[in-house]
Design a protein around this motif. Sequence first.
Motif, mmCIF file in Angstrom:
data_model
loop_
_atom_site.group_PDB
_atom_site.id
_atom_site.type_symbol
_atom_site.label_atom_id
_atom_site.label_comp_id
_atom_site.label_asym_id
_atom_site.label_seq_id
_atom_site.Cartn_x
_atom_site.Cartn_y
_atom_site.Cartn_z
ATOM 1 N N ARG A 105 -8.606 -32.719 1.686
ATOM 2 C CA ARG A 105 -7.413 -32.604 2.398
ATOM 3 C C ARG A 105 -6.379 -31.646 1.617
ATOM 4 O O ARG A 105 -5.814 -30.983 2.141
ATOM 5 C CB ARG A 105 -6.687 -33.843 2.667
ATOM 6 C CG ARG A 105 -7.365 -34.743 3.661
ATOM 7 C CD ARG A 105 -6.642 -35.836 4.094
ATOM 8 N NE ARG A 105 -5.194 -35.847 4.465
ATOM 9 C CZ ARG A 105 -4.132 -36.469 4.335
ATOM 10 N NH1 ARG A 105 -4.069 -37.493 3.580
ATOM 11 N NH2 ARG A 105 -3.010 -36.250 4.890
ATOM 12 N N VAL A 106 -6.459 -31.711 0.417
ATOM 13 C CA VAL A 106 -5.497 -31.141 -0.517
ATOM 14 C C VAL A 106 -6.171 -29.485 -0.642
ATOM 15 O O VAL A 106 -5.351 -28.682 -0.370
ATOM 16 C CB VAL A 106 -5.377 -31.672 -1.978
ATOM 17 C CG1 VAL A 106 -4.972 -30.663 -2.679
ATOM 18 C CG2 VAL A 106 -4.914 -32.864 -1.812
ATOM 19 N N ARG A 107 -7.478 -29.308 -0.474
ATOM 20 C CA ARG A 107 -7.921 -28.068 -0.619
ATOM 21 C C ARG A 107 -7.790 -27.432 0.994
ATOM 22 O O ARG A 107 -7.381 -26.117 1.032
ATOM 23 C CB ARG A 107 -9.415 -28.137 -0.529
ATOM 24 C CG ARG A 107 -10.232 -26.598 -0.861
ATOM 25 C CD ARG A 107 -11.755 -27.007 -0.875
ATOM 26 N NE ARG A 107 -11.843 -27.358 -2.363
ATOM 27 C CZ ARG A 107 -12.356 -28.603 -2.825
ATOM 28 N NH1 ARG A 107 -12.772 -29.288 -1.660
ATOM 29 N NH2 ARG A 107 -12.585 -28.747 -4.025
ATOM 30 N N LEU A 113 -3.349 -26.364 -1.128
ATOM 31 C CA LEU A 113 -2.528 -27.069 -2.368
ATOM 32 C C LEU A 113 -3.550 -27.353 -3.525
ATOM 33 O O LEU A 113 -3.036 -27.539 -4.761
ATOM 34 C CB LEU A 113 -2.028 -28.143 -1.957
ATOM 35 C CG LEU A 113 -1.079 -28.125 -0.710
ATOM 36 C CD1 LEU A 113 -0.729 -29.694 -0.519
ATOM 37 C CD2 LEU A 113 0.177 -27.440 -1.047
ATOM 38 N N LEU A 114 -4.763 -26.922 -3.528
ATOM 39 C CA LEU A 114 -5.656 -26.903 -4.752
ATOM 40 C C LEU A 114 -5.897 -25.503 -5.224
ATOM 41 O O LEU A 114 -6.297 -24.738 -4.694
ATOM 42 C CB LEU A 114 -6.906 -27.992 -4.573
ATOM 43 C CG LEU A 114 -7.643 -28.198 -5.585
ATOM 44 C CD1 LEU A 114 -7.056 -29.222 -6.332
ATOM 45 C CD2 LEU A 114 -9.315 -28.859 -4.889
ATOM 46 N N ARG A 115 -5.938 -25.620 -6.612
ATOM 47 C CA ARG A 115 -6.237 -24.325 -7.396
ATOM 48 C C ARG A 115 -7.867 -24.066 -7.042
ATOM 49 O O ARG A 115 -8.513 -24.823 -7.069
ATOM 50 C CB ARG A 115 -6.353 -24.687 -8.892
ATOM 51 C CG ARG A 115 -6.572 -23.705 -9.773
ATOM 52 C CD ARG A 115 -6.631 -24.274 -11.246
ATOM 53 N NE ARG A 115 -6.823 -23.010 -12.084
ATOM 54 C CZ ARG A 115 -6.289 -22.646 -13.070
ATOM 55 N NH1 ARG A 115 -5.532 -23.740 -13.679
ATOM 56 N NH2 ARG A 115 -6.192 -21.869 -13.995
ATOM 57 N N ASP A 123 -0.620 -30.710 -12.948
ATOM 58 C CA ASP A 123 0.090 -29.345 -12.815
ATOM 59 C C ASP A 123 -0.844 -28.098 -12.727
ATOM 60 O O ASP A 123 -1.054 -27.151 -12.110
ATOM 61 C CB ASP A 123 0.888 -28.986 -13.851
ATOM 62 C CG ASP A 123 1.663 -27.926 -13.834
ATOM 63 O OD1 ASP A 123 2.415 -27.588 -12.638
ATOM 64 O OD2 ASP A 123 1.813 -27.179 -14.748
ATOM 65 N N GLY A 124 -2.289 -28.134 -13.633
ATOM 66 C CA GLY A 124 -3.277 -27.290 -13.796
ATOM 67 C C GLY A 124 -4.003 -27.442 -12.545
ATOM 68 O O GLY A 124 -4.494 -26.312 -12.041
ATOM 69 N N LEU A 125 -4.187 -28.472 -11.639
ATOM 70 C CA LEU A 125 -4.792 -28.439 -10.506
ATOM 71 C C LEU A 125 -4.195 -27.860 -9.338
ATOM 72 O O LEU A 125 -4.752 -27.384 -8.410
ATOM 73 C CB LEU A 125 -5.312 -29.982 -10.057
ATOM 74 C CG LEU A 125 -6.399 -30.465 -11.080
ATOM 75 C CD1 LEU A 125 -6.427 -32.017 -10.601
ATOM 76 C CD2 LEU A 125 -7.591 -29.746 -10.764
ATOM 77 N N HIS A 126 -2.806 -28.040 -9.154
ATOM 78 C CA HIS A 126 -1.868 -27.460 -8.085
ATOM 79 C C HIS A 126 -1.925 -26.027 -7.820
ATOM 80 O O HIS A 126 -1.792 -25.437 -8.897
ATOM 81 C CB HIS A 126 -0.613 -28.199 -8.252
ATOM 82 C CG HIS A 126 0.107 -28.076 -7.040
ATOM 83 N ND1 HIS A 126 1.258 -27.169 -6.861
ATOM 84 C CD2 HIS A 126 0.034 -28.864 -5.967
ATOM 85 C CE1 HIS A 126 1.719 -27.659 -5.775
ATOM 86 N NE2 HIS A 126 1.291 -28.384 -5.081
ATOM 87 N N GLY A 182 -11.548 -23.053 -6.976
ATOM 88 C CA GLY A 182 -12.922 -23.191 -7.741
ATOM 89 C C GLY A 182 -12.845 -24.718 -8.070
ATOM 90 O O GLY A 182 -13.913 -24.935 -8.780
ATOM 91 N N VAL A 183 -11.846 -25.577 -7.963
ATOM 92 C CA VAL A 183 -11.763 -26.997 -8.388
ATOM 93 C C VAL A 183 -12.667 -27.729 -7.654
ATOM 94 O O VAL A 183 -12.783 -27.571 -6.300
ATOM 95 C CB VAL A 183 -10.546 -27.508 -8.356
ATOM 96 C CG1 VAL A 183 -10.584 -29.118 -8.890
ATOM 97 C CG2 VAL A 183 -9.512 -26.755 -9.446
ATOM 98 N N GLU A 184 -13.648 -28.439 -8.195
ATOM 99 C CA GLU A 184 -14.753 -29.265 -7.329
ATOM 100 C C GLU A 184 -14.107 -30.676 -7.819
ATOM 101 O O GLU A 184 -13.541 -31.123 -8.701
ATOM 102 C CB GLU A 184 -16.127 -28.988 -7.994
ATOM 103 C CG GLU A 184 -16.304 -27.414 -7.604
ATOM 104 C CD GLU A 184 -16.318 -27.357 -6.126
ATOM 105 O OE1 GLU A 184 -16.721 -27.930 -5.355
ATOM 106 O OE2 GLU A 184 -16.132 -25.961 -5.855
ATOM 107 N N HIS A 185 -14.971 -31.614 -6.744
ATOM 108 C CA HIS A 185 -14.639 -32.914 -7.086
ATOM 109 C C HIS A 185 -15.171 -33.412 -8.147
ATOM 110 O O HIS A 185 -14.430 -34.257 -8.901
ATOM 111 C CB HIS A 185 -15.555 -33.569 -5.856
ATOM 112 C CG HIS A 185 -15.377 -35.148 -5.959
ATOM 113 N ND1 HIS A 185 -14.314 -35.850 -5.617
ATOM 114 C CD2 HIS A 185 -16.564 -36.217 -6.382
ATOM 115 C CE1 HIS A 185 -14.646 -37.289 -5.747
ATOM 116 N NE2 HIS A 185 -15.761 -37.320 -6.114
ATOM 117 N N ALA A 186 -16.338 -32.888 -8.917
ATOM 118 C CA ALA A 186 -16.903 -33.580 -10.086
ATOM 119 C C ALA A 186 -15.678 -33.136 -11.478
ATOM 120 O O ALA A 186 -15.571 -33.712 -12.284
ATOM 121 C CB ALA A 186 -18.069 -32.826 -10.485
ATOM 122 N N ASP A 187 -15.032 -31.876 -11.189
ATOM 123 C CA ASP A 187 -14.191 -31.560 -12.057
ATOM 124 C C ASP A 187 -13.081 -32.745 -12.115
ATOM 125 O O ASP A 187 -12.573 -33.106 -13.282
ATOM 126 C CB ASP A 187 -13.555 -30.216 -11.741
ATOM 127 C CG ASP A 187 -14.478 -29.190 -11.684
ATOM 128 O OD1 ASP A 187 -15.403 -29.009 -12.481
ATOM 129 O OD2 ASP A 187 -14.194 -28.125 -10.857
#
Length: 184
Positions: A130-132, A136-138, A179-182, A140-145
């Motif tokens: 939902r965020v992706r 709103l998600l940086r 903050d880094g994920l946003h 390249g960020v994956e669930h495992a991250d």
Amino acid sequence: MTRRDAARNWQRIVDTGRAFVAEQRPLRLNDVAHEASVGVATVYRHFPTPEALLETLARPSLEDLIAYAERTLRDDDPWLAFTGFLTAGIDAQLADAALQPVFAATAHELPETAELVGHLDALAADLLDRVRAAGLLRPGVEHADVVRLMCGVVFAASVHATPAERAALTRRYLDVVLDGLHAR
């Protein structure tokens, strides 16, 4: 032995196991039996392995997190739902010492634990999706991250803080990670 005696013994074992975990003592079933004042065979009849006891201890927290995730999926703000869920997960791990080792395990002793962890993982993935989808998600960020980062936050605060400092330090680390994920 009556059912009431068996239930009382089960509760004594669980309460003693919870004390062991909270005190960061090794969860040895013979030691649990001794401190719970029950026979070793009684402990093994209820919990064939230390992992089975640990998973039983973690079950209420897993169920609470699932209920929280299900509620947050109905939230209109995907970022607040996602961050609220991560915060609840961190808080749960700080409050229940049995939870982190269950999350860290690659396999589970009890089928119901595997089912609960799998369901919670799927809900977390839905919140992340939902965020992706909302942008709103940086990238390249994956669930495992996210899973590994949350484990890292709890570990860092546990290793590098006194028990009195853990909650505040964990929140601080979580804020930095979020903050880094946003996405900006």
